[in-house]
Design an enzyme around this catalytic site. Structure first.
Site, mmCIF file in Angstrom:
data_model
loop_
_atom_site.group_PDB
_atom_site.id
_atom_site.type_symbol
_atom_site.label_atom_id
_atom_site.label_comp_id
_atom_site.label_asym_id
_atom_site.label_seq_id
_atom_site.Cartn_x
_atom_site.Cartn_y
_atom_site.Cartn_z
ATOM 1 N N GLU A 1 0.877 -1.157 0.000
ATOM 2 C CA GLU A 1 0.000 0.000 0.000
ATOM 3 C C GLU A 1 0.918 1.211 0.000
ATOM 4 O O GLU A 1 1.700 1.403 0.924
ATOM 5 C CB GLU A 1 -0.840 -0.047 1.283
ATOM 6 C CG GLU A 1 -2.155 0.647 1.204
ATOM 7 C CD GLU A 1 -2.910 0.479 2.515
ATOM 8 O OE1 GLU A 1 -3.302 -0.653 2.850
ATOM 9 O OE2 GLU A 1 -3.064 1.494 3.210
ATOM 10 N N ASP B 1 -5.159 10.322 9.547
ATOM 11 C CA ASP B 1 -3.902 9.717 9.959
ATOM 12 C C ASP B 1 -3.362 10.292 11.254
ATOM 13 O O ASP B 1 -3.497 11.484 11.527
ATOM 14 C CB ASP B 1 -2.857 9.896 8.846
ATOM 15 C CG ASP B 1 -3.112 8.946 7.695
ATOM 16 O OD1 ASP B 1 -3.144 7.728 7.957
ATOM 17 O OD2 ASP B 1 -3.306 9.414 6.563
#
Lengths: 405, 281
Positions: B55, B66
């Site tokens: 990824e 995040d």
């Protein structure tokens, strides 16, 4: 795809939260159910006379509405042209228009059974207003604020603490408003069950742009009635500063379908557009997606968000409400920009000629009005949003003047 | 809609792993973190260390979902000159030596929108990208991206979370391709770790709704965490913990040291051992 079909400018957004191509709900899946529940609760509250009565009661007795409409006679004489009126949102409790929205949303949060309030703030005005309504209702309040902004807005930071709020410094990114909003969203994702995110402007995912507008449109609704009483007609032109866009849409919205009224939004040109240090996404940005909606953004060629700059911390945001983006493209609102120096000049002239110290945000709107008033006929009526008072800005102004406090 | 994912590397890889009765290790790294050259070397080393799927994060200034580790990774990458063209170049370079390991791009919508969705889909497919995860494009907005990606044979990978009820799952699955990514906690990347039995229950529920492989991510920090997930899910995704190893091998100025590759790849090998042995224990 849009269902805004009529020739009215007041029917947006559509059921998916889109104003033409702008707006929408660009949020992480974790937040989607929550965003949908805010929308449902808001729609129900709007239709509930008990909610509306409670809102009116707080706006009247706590905020001090209606705010006055004021004829700025000496500034008018000084310019020698159009008549200049101020809508005095600076006289609201907490000193700005921000509280109109905070009262509405805190009542909604209570209605939804939420027990913890989070907010983002730039200059601290929305943080203070949120901390104020949380104190009023006894709810815990966490305000995310960029470390850079904390350093330059100490009095507001202390005010929030006095009101019982916890101010959490944000050091990620450039440590200003957009980073505070990122951090508030991160908190929300981690605390979806008990937390309400009280957004301070007409940005964010649907229904926030519509909801905040609906809580702020009282500014224009009152002004329309007041102008009728004082002048017997509509104003000819409207001016308001545009950062995220909540005071401006609040004033403009009730006039959007009055074709005789010219509407001007004033963005911050900072140190000058050519310098790159500005906060004028509508005048000098392009469409993109940030903080939950599609709108005009300041961004690099590669789609990275660039830092906004303005002497006014409340205008220092690289995005803007999606409805503004749509109204710009539709040609209904004209957007111009005003530099730090022009805003400071308007700040001083308003202070000296009217005995009103305006917020630096509002000084941008006044600056544009003063710039053009002299060239307009004496029977032209200008209505300017005096969105907040400038007491919070005296340190910044002193610094700009090279004065010691 | 045409099903153009039959030949997708993700489909082939998950089919092969299923036949071997083992789960996939998905390793996240941010493109160009801390610089393009190190990033290229790291990508090239990941399959050998045991990553079944890569990824690759597309750096963005405002990564709202995040935690600190991946936020900092994005800032390091951007400071080194990361951009969409360079991210796609990294994939092209990787494909020169590896034709089989699936690569999924992960990130936020604005850089894709800015690049142009149609151009992005075409260039990503040409570079050898197999799937795309866009955190801030939920099903409500997916019409402007998913069909364009699918027309190029690139899977639009959707997220499901603990807040996705059955009705939402159906909505999500209308768009989901490649695999379903289960965000196992309420929160951002690299923070809390979900309890193993909660993950088990969640994966069982997802499996009742879809035949897509289910990958579990967010909060998987150790080979033991990864192994626990690998027992019940089709893939375990590890990101922040890998980035932490990378960050620990930077010098005071944020530049890569000679330790970086061996340390990160050794950690990936530990994770891989945990994931690959999970169902034999």
């Amino acid at each position: 795809m849009t269902s805004i079909l009529s020739n009215s400018f007041t029917l947006g957004p559509d059921e998916r939260g889109h104003f033409g191509p702008y707006g929408g709900r660009f949020v992480a899946e974790t937040l989607m159910p929550l965003v949908l529940s805010v929308e449902k609760a808001f729609d129900e509250a709007q239709a509930d006379p008990v909610f509306q009565a409670e809102l009116t009661r707080y706006l009247t007795h706590f905020v001090g509405r209606p705010s006055p409409l004021y004829f700025a006679e000496r500034l008018t004489a000084d310019c020698g042209g159009a008549k200049i009126y101020f809508k005095r949102e600076d006289l609201n409790h907490t000193g700005a228009h921000k509280v109109n929205n905070c009262i509405g949303q805190i009542l909604l949060a209570k209605r939804m059974g939420k027990t913890r309030i989070i907010a983002e703030t730039g200059a601290g005005q929305h943080g203070v207003a949120t901390a104020t309504v949380c104190a009023l209702f006894g709810l815990p309040c966490i305000v995310y604020m960029g470390a850079t902004d904390i350093a330059r807005q100490q009095p507001n930071v202390f005010r929030m603490k006095l009101l019982g709020a916890e101010v959490r410094p944000v050091t990620s990114g450039a440590a200003t408003l957009k980073d505070a909003m990122n951090e508030a969203m991160r908190d929300w994702v981690a605390n979806v069950t008990d937390t309400y995110y009280l957004i301070g402007t007409v940005a964010g995912p649907h229904p926030y742009p519509k909801m905040v507008r609906d809580f702020q449109k009282i500014i224009g609704e009152e002004a329309k009635v007041q102008m009728q009483a004082m002048e017997g007609r509509l104003p000819d032109s409207l001016y308001a500063a545009v950062g995220g866009g909540s005071n401006s849409i609040g004033l403009f919205y009730p006039f959007l379908d009055e074709p005789s009224v010219k509407i001007v939004g004033v963005e911050a040109a900072g140190r000058g557009i050519a310098s790159g240090e500005h906060a004028a996404p509508l005048s000098h940005g392009r469409s993109g997606v940030l903080h939950g909606s599609r709108t005009y953004l300041m961004q690099s060629d590669d789609g990275q968000i660039t830092e906004a700059y303005s002497i006014s911390a409340g205008l220092d945001y690289p995005g803007v409400g999606p409805e503004h983006s749509w109204l710009k493209d539709a040609g209904r609102i004209e957007f111009v920009s005003v530099t730090d120096d022009e805003a400071l000049d308007a700040f001083h002239r308003t202070t000296r000629h009217e005995g009103i110290i305006p917020a630096l945000e509002s000084s941008h709107a006044i600056a544009q009005a003063l710039k053009v008033a002299g060239d307009l006929p004496r029977d032209h009526i200008m209505l300017v949003s005096l969105s907040g008072r400038g007491d919070k800005d005296v340190d910044t102004v002193a610094k700009a003047m090279g004065a010691e406090l | 809609m045409t099903n153009s994912l039959e030949n997708n590397r993700l489909t082939r890889r998950f089919d092969a792993l299923k036949a071997a009765n083992r789960a996939a290790l998905v390793v996240y790294v941010t493109a160009s973190d801390p610089d393009a050259e190190t990033s290229a070397a790291l990508l090239a080393g990941l399959p050998g260390a045991g990553a079944d799927i890569i990824e690759l994060g597309m750096p963005f200034t405002d990564p709202m979902a995040d935690g600190p580790a991946i936020q900092k990774a994005a800032l390091r990458a951007l400071a080194s000159g990361a951009c969409m063209d360079r991210t796609l170049d990294l994939v092209r370079d990787f494909r020169k030596t590896d034709a089989e390991t699936p690569i999924v791009l992960m990130g936020y919508y604005n850089p894709i929108d800015s690049y142009g969705t149609a151009r992005f889909a075409a260039d990503a497919a040409q570079a050898g990208v197999d799937g795309v995860i866009v955190v801030d494009v939920p099903p409500e907005e997916a019409d402007e991206l998913q069909p364009i990606l699918l027309s190029q044979g690139v899977a639009f990978i959707c997220l499901a979370t603990p807040t996705s009820d059955d009705a939402r799952l159906e909505k999500i699955l209308k768009y989901a391709g490649g695999f379903l990514y289960y965000v196992s906690i309420l929160g951002i990347t690299g923070t809390a770790t979900a309890a193993a039995d909660a993950v088990d229950v969640a994966v069982q529920r997802l499996k009742r709704h879809t035949n897509l492989p289910v990958a579990v991510g967010f909060g998987i920090k150790t080979p033991e965490n990864a192994a626990a997930v690998a027992r019940v899910a089709d893939a375990a995704v590890v990101g922040s913990a890998v980035i932490d190893r990378l960050a620990a091998a930077l010098d005071a100025k944020g530049r890569a040291t000679p330790d970086l590759l061996p340390k990160v790849l050794a950690f990936v090998a530990d994770l891989a051992k945990g994931v690959h042995m999970a169902r034999n224990a």
